[in-house]
Design an enzyme around this catalytic site. Structure first.
Site, PDB file in Angstrom:
ATOM      1  CG  ASP A  64      57.669  31.106  18.411  1.00 44.24           C
ATOM      2  OD1 ASP A  64      56.712  31.878  18.153  1.00 44.24           O
ATOM      3  OD2 ASP A  64      57.920  30.686  19.552  1.00 44.24           O
ATOM      4  CE1 TYR A 119      41.112  34.754  15.589  1.00 40.01           C
ATOM      5  CE2 TYR A 119      38.904  35.680  15.445  1.00 40.01           C
ATOM      6  CZ  TYR A 119      40.052  35.227  14.830  1.00 40.01           C
ATOM      7  OH  TYR A 119      40.148  35.265  13.461  1.00 40.01           O
ATOM      8  NE  ARG A 135      60.777  46.623  17.194  1.00 44.77           N
ATOM      9  CZ  ARG A 135      60.382  45.736  18.115  1.00 44.77           C
ATOM     10  NH1 ARG A 135      59.412  46.017  18.963  1.00 44.77           N
ATOM     11  NH2 ARG A 135      60.967  44.557  18.177  1.00 44.77           N
TER      12      ARG A 135
END
Ligand code: ZN
Length: 655
Positions: free
Chosen positions: A458, A552, A519
């Site tokens: 996830d 979206y 990141r």
């Protein structure tokens, strides 16, 4: 050693070649006998030529096949008399021998016969089996190896000193075999190399191999038992590995993959008190020299290793008659007290093979030490094998590698649609692929192949992202390319009806998770051997939004802006980041035939018209998007960053 012969199974194989295939596969099924293409087998028979004349024929394993999966077509039919005639020559350089073996083949289209073909021909028995069995290699790689072999086998085997495989070995066998063979002879041990068994039937030859190697195994279990390794904590800082990969790749001159093994046994070996001595005494067999290179690197100092390798080449190549092409000076095996064993290779498959070989080599070394000291071949023999003229010829012949050889890509949303097509596009260009998806199907999408790793995760969890990056580092050493594709497209909903939760969910998956990955992935991309690349799968909704898709469209627009800022910030780290904006890609999970028909009818079109409703009237597929994505990571885009490319067949609102 387990004998796998089954009479009921064997009886299904009617002719000698079918029997040869059956028992060859039994050998190939045991990694303690045959590992990754090592070993070879043959059978003598006859074949009718075009003039209707029966000719004595040797069916010998061709190069490039593996005993575990060998088929009848992988055996090359060669004229037996030509083999025997060659063995009577005084001298024959191996390059010429390889050509003569091809010439003796009955089928010009067949693969090259094994370089051990003449040896097989010289053994008068019908079936001949040859393996580089660990147990034999272990005993023969010790100081008193020959004495132990003679003690173990008496006059049942002939013992040959080490000679490089090829013509010289065949020549030696031609002299020794007839002189020493007796009715009791059932095998032949080649010091520092392996073992032959032979017999009049496939079963007899196979049984003898199992019997001889089994005896050697029992001897080792009694005299040099391997203890189970204790649980050793590792303080490995996996984030340091991409930096090591970059150095190894720089030494090689091309990107390399690193595969780590930090099992108890690997760590115990890496921390062996005498590791500096025992690991540097040389590979166990000629096979291993070619696959793993001469010596493993201890620790992480790649530059020192590369310099030592160049010195080794310079010193030894002086004696060569013809100028030699130096192999790249990068290590193939790295032994590190925290990481354990690291295999370095140009492809994921290579790293797997190298790891498998070295895991066995380490046991051969450890047992050899218990038998009074592991003792590999001398440096001249090792060099002779590594720079064998046949290997040099291969080096010159090898074509250009695939575009992404030695590189790794991580694709999110890889279980279906554009992501799945991207996996294929990158695999076909030689990259190793890490496919990530919340759908666990991603794990088994491509079966069991070394160049694919599927991870169910996830991506909205920072811990999950960190975890999958560590898994990637352990498996491949880092990565070079990132395809940010994962995203959701919830059903159309006007702003008036858009709940906070739905908005946040779309933002979390389509936007926030990508910030997290970018990141966390930045140090890895920065350490990419060539340069880092990111491709973001945007949407036509960024330049041309439509009603009913506020969350979206906003998420993809924000993602686009995030990518543009990354292009500015990461340029100095040689990382480029570009976007594609696909539209109307219908071969994905959400577009069922029913939904397609419904939408087409809504606009008063047929399904085909609806699919091609763009300026060029072209249907855009997942594959089209994936191919563009892969190309954007290639040389064509090497001077481009921050670009946005629509892939939509032309859209009048985008143009
Ligand atoms: Zn061999």
């Amino acid at each position: 050693m387990k004998n796998l012969w089954r009479d009921t199974e064997a009886s299904k194989h009617k002719d000698i070649l079918a029997e040869r295939v059956y028992s060859s596969r039994l050998l190939g099924a045991n990694p303690a006998l045959v590992l990754h293409g090592g070993g070879n087998t043959s059978v003598k028979g006859s074949s009718k030529n075009i003039f209707g004349v029966e000719e004595a024929t040797l069916f010998v394993k061709g190069s490039g096949s593996d005993l575990a999966t060998i088929e009848a077509k992988d055996f090359v039919a060669v004229r037996l008399d030509a083999m025997l005639k060659l063995s009577r020559l005084e001298k024959l350089p191996d390059i010429d021998m390889a050509r003569e073996l091809k010439l003796a083949s009955l089928d010009p289209g067949a693969p090259a016969p094994s370089v051990e073909a003449i040896l097989h021909a010289l053994i008068p028995h019908r079936f001949v089996d040859h393996t580089h069995a660990d147990a034999i290699v272990t005993i023969t790689n010790t100081a008193s190896g020959e004495a132990r072999i003679r003690e173990l086998f008496g006059d049942e085997v002939i013992v040959l000193p080490y000679v490089m495989p090829g013509f010289d070995l065949a020549k030696l066998c031609a002299e020794v075999f007839p002189a020493q063979a007796t009715p009791r002879t059932i095998g032949m041990v080649l010091m520092n190399h392996g073992i032959f068994s032979f017999g009049d039937t496939a079963k007899q030859s196979y049984d003898r191999m199992i019997e001889l190697v089994g005896r050697a195994e029992d001897y080792l279990n009694k005299n040099a038992p391997l203890a189970a390794a204790a649980d050793i904590p590792s303080a490995a800082d996996w984030s340091a590995l991409p930096g090591l990969r970059k150095k190894v790749s720089a030494a090689a001159g091309f990107p390399m993959l690193l595969r780590s093994n930090s099992s108890r046994a690997a760590l115990a070996f890496a921390r062996h008190p005498n590791i500096a001595d025992i690991s540097q005494s040389g590979p166990a067999t000629p096979d291993h020299i070619i696959r793993t290179k001469r010596l493993p690197m201890l620790g992480r100092d790649v530059e020192v290793y590369a310099r030592a390798y160049k010195d080794y080449f310079d010193q030894n190549s002086k004696a060569a008659k013809t100028p030699l092409t130096m192999l790249d000076p990068a290590p193939r095996v790295i032994i590190d007290p925290e990481f354990g064993l690291i295999a370095a290779g140009r492809s994921a498959r290579d790293t797997q093979i190298i790891e498998d070989i070295y895991l066995r080599t380490k046991d051969i070394i450890l047992r050899g030490e218990m038998l009074g000291g592991y003792k590999a071949l001398g440096e001249a023999d090792l060099f002779g094998m590594e720079y064998w003229d046949l290997e040099q010829a291969k080096l010159k012949k090898s074509g250009a590698p695939k575009a992404f050889a030695g590189e790794v890509v991580l694709v999110t949303g890889a279980a279906s649609g554009i992501g799945k097509a991207c996996v294929q596009a990158f695999l076909s260009r030689g990259a190793a692929v890490v496919g990530v998806d919340i759908n666990p199907a991603v794990e088994s999408l491509y079966g069991d192949r070394a160049d694919y790793m599927g991870i169910a995760a996830d991506l909205t969890s920072t811990d999950a992202v960190k975890g999958l990056l560590e898994q990637t580092i352990r498996q491949y050493g880092g990565f070079d390319m990132l395809v940010l594709n994962a995203g959701i497209f919830p059903g159309g909903k006007k702003i008036n009806a858009l709940a906070d939760d739905e908005w946040r969910k779309v933002m979390s998956i389509n936007l926030d998770s990508n910030l997290t990955i970018m990141r966390e992935a930045h140090p890895l991309l920065k350490a990419a051997p060539k340069y880092g690349r990111v491709v973001v799968i945007g949407s036509k909704n960024v330049p041309a939004p439509g009603p009913g898709a506020a969350a979206y469209s906003a998420s993809k627009a924000a993602l686009t802006q995030l990518a543009r800022v990354a292009a500015l910030e990461w340029g100095e780290d040689a990382i480029r980041i570009n976007l594609v904006h696909p539209n109307a890609v219908f071969d994905t999970g959400i577009w069922t035939p029913e939904v397609l028909l419904q939408r087409a009818t809504h606009y008063g079109m047929t399904v085909d018209e609806y699919k091609r409703n763009n300026v060029l009237h072209e249907e855009v597929s997942s594959k089209d998007v994936a191919e563009l994505t892969a190309e954007m990571c290639g040389v064509l885009f090497s001077k481009i960053t921050g670009a946005q490319i629509p892939i939509d067949g032309g859209n009048d609102r985008v143009i």
